[in-house]
Enzyme design. Structure first.
Site, PDB file in Angstrom:
ATOM      1  N   HIS A   1     -52.949  15.728 -23.806  1.00  0.00           N
ATOM      2  CA  HIS A   1     -52.472  16.967 -24.420  1.00  0.00           C
ATOM      3  C   HIS A   1     -53.295  18.187 -24.031  1.00  0.00           C
ATOM      4  O   HIS A   1     -53.124  19.263 -24.600  1.00  0.00           O
ATOM      5  CB  HIS A   1     -52.413  16.859 -25.953  1.00  0.00           C
ATOM      6  CG  HIS A   1     -51.526  15.759 -26.439  1.00  0.00           C
ATOM      7  ND1 HIS A   1     -50.224  15.627 -26.041  1.00  0.00           N
ATOM      8  CD2 HIS A   1     -51.761  14.733 -27.284  1.00  0.00           C
ATOM      9  CE1 HIS A   1     -49.683  14.567 -26.623  1.00  0.00           C
ATOM     10  NE2 HIS A   1     -50.606  13.991 -27.369  1.00  0.00           N
TER      11      HIS A   1
ATOM     12  N   LYS B   1     -45.776  13.966 -37.354  1.00  0.00           N
ATOM     13  CA  LYS B   1     -46.791  14.971 -37.038  1.00  0.00           C
ATOM     14  C   LYS B   1     -47.354  15.578 -38.310  1.00  0.00           C
ATOM     15  O   LYS B   1     -46.647  15.744 -39.307  1.00  0.00           O
ATOM     16  CB  LYS B   1     -46.181  16.083 -36.173  1.00  0.00           C
ATOM     17  CG  LYS B   1     -45.682  15.559 -34.823  1.00  0.00           C
ATOM     18  CD  LYS B   1     -44.780  16.542 -34.103  1.00  0.00           C
ATOM     19  CE  LYS B   1     -45.537  17.680 -33.469  1.00  0.00           C
ATOM     20  NZ  LYS B   1     -44.638  18.486 -32.573  1.00  0.00           N
TER      21      LYS B   1
ATOM     22  N   GLU C   1     -44.446  24.760 -31.296  1.00  0.00           N
ATOM     23  CA  GLU C   1     -45.385  25.538 -32.104  1.00  0.00           C
ATOM     24  C   GLU C   1     -45.604  26.909 -31.514  1.00  0.00           C
ATOM     25  O   GLU C   1     -45.268  27.164 -30.363  1.00  0.00           O
ATOM     26  CB  GLU C   1     -46.728  24.805 -32.245  1.00  0.00           C
ATOM     27  CG  GLU C   1     -47.529  24.716 -30.981  1.00  0.00           C
ATOM     28  CD  GLU C   1     -48.982  24.290 -31.251  1.00  0.00           C
ATOM     29  OE1 GLU C   1     -49.467  24.451 -32.381  1.00  0.00           O
ATOM     30  OE2 GLU C   1     -49.627  23.825 -30.302  1.00  0.00           O
TER      31      GLU C   1
ATOM     32  N   ARG D   1     -52.429  33.846 -30.710  1.00  0.00           N
ATOM     33  CA  ARG D   1     -53.643  34.370 -30.069  1.00  0.00           C
ATOM     34  C   ARG D   1     -53.403  34.487 -28.571  1.00  0.00           C
ATOM     35  O   ARG D   1     -52.379  34.048 -28.060  1.00  0.00           O
ATOM     36  CB  ARG D   1     -54.792  33.394 -30.312  1.00  0.00           C
ATOM     37  CG  ARG D   1     -54.406  32.003 -29.814  1.00  0.00           C
ATOM     38  CD  ARG D   1     -55.530  31.006 -29.813  1.00  0.00           C
ATOM     39  NE  ARG D   1     -55.028  29.656 -29.626  1.00  0.00           N
ATOM     40  CZ  ARG D   1     -54.743  29.098 -28.463  1.00  0.00           C
ATOM     41  NH1 ARG D   1     -54.908  29.784 -27.346  1.00  0.00           N
ATOM     42  NH2 ARG D   1     -54.286  27.856 -28.390  1.00  0.00           N
TER      43      ARG D   1
ATOM     44  N   HIS E   1     -43.317  21.037 -20.609  1.00  0.00           N
ATOM     45  CA  HIS E   1     -43.904  21.990 -21.568  1.00  0.00           C
ATOM     46  C   HIS E   1     -43.699  23.396 -20.985  1.00  0.00           C
ATOM     47  O   HIS E   1     -44.292  23.751 -19.972  1.00  0.00           O
ATOM     48  CB  HIS E   1     -45.398  21.707 -21.756  1.00  0.00           C
ATOM     49  CG  HIS E   1     -46.101  22.709 -22.632  1.00  0.00           C
ATOM     50  ND1 HIS E   1     -46.686  22.364 -23.829  1.00  0.00           N
ATOM     51  CD2 HIS E   1     -46.307  24.040 -22.493  1.00  0.00           C
ATOM     52  CE1 HIS E   1     -47.208  23.448 -24.387  1.00  0.00           C
ATOM     53  NE2 HIS E   1     -47.002  24.473 -23.585  1.00  0.00           N
TER      54      HIS E   1
ATOM     55  N   LYS F   1     -37.533  14.239 -33.711  1.00  0.00           N
ATOM     56  CA  LYS F   1     -37.120  13.404 -32.579  1.00  0.00           C
ATOM     57  C   LYS F   1     -38.245  13.376 -31.556  1.00  0.00           C
ATOM     58  O   LYS F   1     -38.848  14.408 -31.267  1.00  0.00           O
ATOM     59  CB  LYS F   1     -35.856  14.018 -31.962  1.00  0.00           C
ATOM     60  CG  LYS F   1     -35.299  13.240 -30.801  1.00  0.00           C
ATOM     61  CD  LYS F   1     -34.368  12.160 -31.292  1.00  0.00           C
ATOM     62  CE  LYS F   1     -33.914  11.253 -30.171  1.00  0.00           C
ATOM     63  NZ  LYS F   1     -33.420   9.959 -30.714  1.00  0.00           N
TER      64      LYS F   1
ATOM     65  N   VAL G   1     -55.564  30.640 -22.807  1.00  0.00           N
ATOM     66  CA  VAL G   1     -56.314  30.423 -21.565  1.00  0.00           C
ATOM     67  C   VAL G   1     -55.468  30.830 -20.357  1.00  0.00           C
ATOM     68  O   VAL G   1     -55.948  31.479 -19.426  1.00  0.00           O
ATOM     69  CB  VAL G   1     -56.710  28.930 -21.442  1.00  0.00           C
ATOM     70  CG1 VAL G   1     -57.379  28.666 -20.099  1.00  0.00           C
ATOM     71  CG2 VAL G   1     -57.599  28.496 -22.597  1.00  0.00           C
TER      72      VAL G   1
HETATM   73  P1  ADP Z   1     -50.856  20.573 -31.175  1.00  0.00           P
HETATM   74  O1  ADP Z   1     -50.829  21.734 -32.092  1.00  0.00           O
HETATM   75  O2  ADP Z   1     -51.733  19.476 -31.662  1.00  0.00           O
HETATM   76  O3  ADP Z   1     -51.087  20.947 -29.751  1.00  0.00           O
HETATM   77  P2  ADP Z   1     -47.992  20.252 -30.612  1.00  0.00           P
HETATM   78  O4  ADP Z   1     -46.958  20.250 -31.648  1.00  0.00           O
HETATM   79  O5  ADP Z   1     -48.090  21.467 -29.747  1.00  0.00           O
HETATM   80  O6  ADP Z   1     -49.400  19.910 -31.277  1.00  0.00           O
HETATM   81  O7  ADP Z   1     -47.797  18.990 -29.690  1.00  0.00           O
HETATM   82  C1  ADP Z   1     -48.747  18.646 -28.727  1.00  0.00           C
HETATM   83  C2  ADP Z   1     -48.139  17.756 -27.677  1.00  0.00           C
HETATM   84  O8  ADP Z   1     -47.589  16.567 -28.262  1.00  0.00           O
HETATM   85  C3  ADP Z   1     -46.971  18.386 -26.950  1.00  0.00           C
HETATM   86  O9  ADP Z   1     -47.395  19.214 -25.885  1.00  0.00           O
HETATM   87  C4  ADP Z   1     -46.254  17.140 -26.452  1.00  0.00           C
HETATM   88  O10 ADP Z   1     -46.957  16.601 -25.361  1.00  0.00           O
HETATM   89  C5  ADP Z   1     -46.405  16.182 -27.613  1.00  0.00           C
HETATM   90  N1  ADP Z   1     -45.267  16.307 -28.541  1.00  0.00           N
HETATM   91  C6  ADP Z   1     -45.221  17.019 -29.679  1.00  0.00           C
HETATM   92  N2  ADP Z   1     -44.020  16.912 -30.276  1.00  0.00           N
HETATM   93  C7  ADP Z   1     -43.262  16.111 -29.490  1.00  0.00           C
HETATM   94  C8  ADP Z   1     -41.912  15.623 -29.545  1.00  0.00           C
HETATM   95  N3  ADP Z   1     -41.094  15.946 -30.556  1.00  0.00           N
HETATM   96  N4  ADP Z   1     -41.498  14.817 -28.548  1.00  0.00           N
HETATM   97  C9  ADP Z   1     -42.307  14.489 -27.520  1.00  0.00           C
HETATM   98  N5  ADP Z   1     -43.577  14.901 -27.413  1.00  0.00           N
HETATM   99  C10 ADP Z   1     -44.065  15.714 -28.374  1.00  0.00           C
END
Ligand code: ADP
Length: 451
Positions: free
Chosen positions: A237, A160, A289, A293, A210, A203, A296
């Site tokens: 997403h 990421k 994360e 803010r 979520h 991982k 929605v």
């Molecule tokens: P963003 O800031 O782009 O929304 P996030 O870190 O919140 O990024 O991740 C967005 C989505 O990606 C999550 O809601 C989930 O669906 C997937 N995701 C992120 N990290 C993981 C992980 N470690 N394992 C499985 N899915 C993940």
């Protein structure tokens, strides 16, 4: 510092939500609008309205300079950024405060820390918030070291971007053969899209839900968590519908994680509203994360907690103490929110245009947050969300039934909407059972029955 006039640097339903809350508190309101929004509801509802430029977001709602000029010209003393647009832009928050105005949100430093996912993870681990397994440091540039990190976590892993957002800048890796290529592509994408090539590995959780925790903090060190939401119904997403509380999770487990979130806020000196997002799998929470803010989906929490989150946000920005403790927060009943988008319910292609008719449901426990009315023009330049349908029931079963009736009574003509998708989902046995994972919707879409 106090203020009596608020500029709302946003459009759509959230601008209305904020303007109404300001009015309830006796605060004067200033709307800003693009040339595509001259007849928008937020322009009419505010005490004052200023045009800030052409339709394209970069020239209007994202144009910091013009928005700051509008604030100065109108005598606004505070800026509410809503969600999206400039709401998580640390530079903007800083610029607002440098002008001696109040940014209704956390400090620029807090936004910056949480906007860097590696820094955020480090702060969370320090506060005892459970995180996804993986190091709280950026991935090195050396191939052997990258393999070591992945091996230590165990495949599958996800790479990421530290500066990523909006579901972009990440890639799943199932075994070591794909690792280096995925890292290289993501690094390049991160450099281009976010101006920050830093990456991290963690991982990959295969079937998570979520779950998120809403928090509210004042400027005097007090904070509460307002309960949980389940936002697992997502496509690419993007959240499609949300509910509160998250079904099937023990109160004790939620309380434990909620308390850690409040502790993390205390440690980073967080002020205002915020959301901790978690993946939840096999009865464990993993922080992904923090959104610094208003979100929605805040209304589902309002419906079950009884707290007006936007008014509370304004009051803490005015320097008021919270005035409530955790014991005062009681979750009653169940709430759902459907995001109503102007889009094709099968292809998801946006469907801008003129609404020839707009007839919303009502009745006990039904709320519609929307900036639409018959004859309104939906411009093609912005998010396709045209409203939110929120229902509350004394339990999940009652809320499900109420949403079905409300969806059946929602009539929109002139543009396509995703109402048929929501109607089908609320008749789906898996969703009705509750607790579906984040991939459920995308698995369900190809074989759905839409009426
Ligand atoms: P963003 O800031 O782009 O929304 P996030 O870190 O919140 O990024 O991740 C967005 C989505 O990606 C999550 O809601 C989930 O669906 C997937 N995701 C992120 N990290 C993981 C992980 N470690 N394992 C499985 N899915 C993940």
């Amino acid at each position: 510092m106090t203020f009596s006039k608020v500029l709302i640097a946003n459009r759509g339903e959230i601008a209305l939500r904020v303007i109404r809350a300001c009015k309830e508190l006796g605060l004067k309101t200033v709307a800003v609008y693009s040339q595509a929004d001259t007849d928008a509801m937020h322009v009419h509802l505010a005490d004052q309205a200023l045009c800030i430029g052409p339709a394209a977001p970069a020239d209007s709602y994202l144009n910091q300079h013009t928005i700051l000029l509008a604030a100065m010209a109108s005598g606004a003393e505070a800026i509410h950024p809503g969600y999206g647009f400039l709401s998580e832009n640390a530079m903007f928050a800083e610029a607002v405060e440098q002008l001696g105005l109040h940014f209704i949100g956390p400090t620029a430093d807090a936004i910056r820390t949480m906007g860097d996912k590696v820094a955020a993870k480090r702060a969370m681990l320090a506060a005892g918030v459970p995180c996804v397994p993986g190091p709280d440091s950026a991935l090195p540039n050396d191939d052997a070291a990258i393999f070591d990190v992945a091996e230590a976590i165990g495949y599958p892993v996800i790479v990421k971007a530290a500066g990523g957002g909006g579901g972009r800048g990440m890639r799943v890796i199932h075994d070591k053969s794909g690792l280096l290529a995925a890292v290289a592509t993501t690094r390049e994408e991160a450099r281009r899209a976010f101006g920050n090539p830093a990456l991290y590995l963690e991982k990959f959780l295969v079937h998570p839900r979520h779950i998120e925790i809403q928090i509210l903090c004042d400027q005097h060190g007090a904070g509460v968590w307002l309960g949980s939401r389940d936002c697992s119904m997502q496509r690419r997403h993007q959240k499609v519908l949300e509910e509160a509380p998250a079904p099937g999770i023990a109160d004790m487990a939620l309380r434990a994680v909620g308390e850690r979130c409040v502790e993390a806020c205390r440690q980073i000196g967080y002020r205002g509203v915020g959301t901790f997002e978690f993946l939840y799998e096999a009865e464990a929470f993993y922080f992904i994360e923090m959104n610094t803010r208003l979100q929605v989906e805040h209304p589902v929490t309002e419906e079950v907690s009884g707290v007006d989150i936007v008014k509370a946000q304004l009051l803490v920005a005015l320097g008021e103490p919270l005035g409530i403790t955790q014991d005062d927060i009681v979750s009653v009943g169940h709430a759902f929110e459907c995001r109503i988008n102007a889009e094709d319910p099968f292809t998801f292609v946006p469907s801008p245009g003129v609404l020839s008719s707009w007839s919303v449901p009502g009745g006990h426990g039904v709320r519609v947050d929307s900036h639409m009315r018959a004859g309104a023009d939906i411009p093609p330049y912005y998010d396709s969300m045209i409203g939110k349908l929120i229902v509350r029931g004394r339990d999940r079963t009652e809320a499900l039934a109420r949403m079905r009736v409300a969806l059946a009574g929602f009539e929109v003509e002139g543009v396509k909407t995703n109402l048929p998708l929501h109607r089908a989902l609320f008749d789906d046995a898996g969703f009705i059972d509750g607790g579906t994972d984040i991939h459920y919707l995308e698995r369900w879409l190809p074989q759905r029955a839409v009426t």
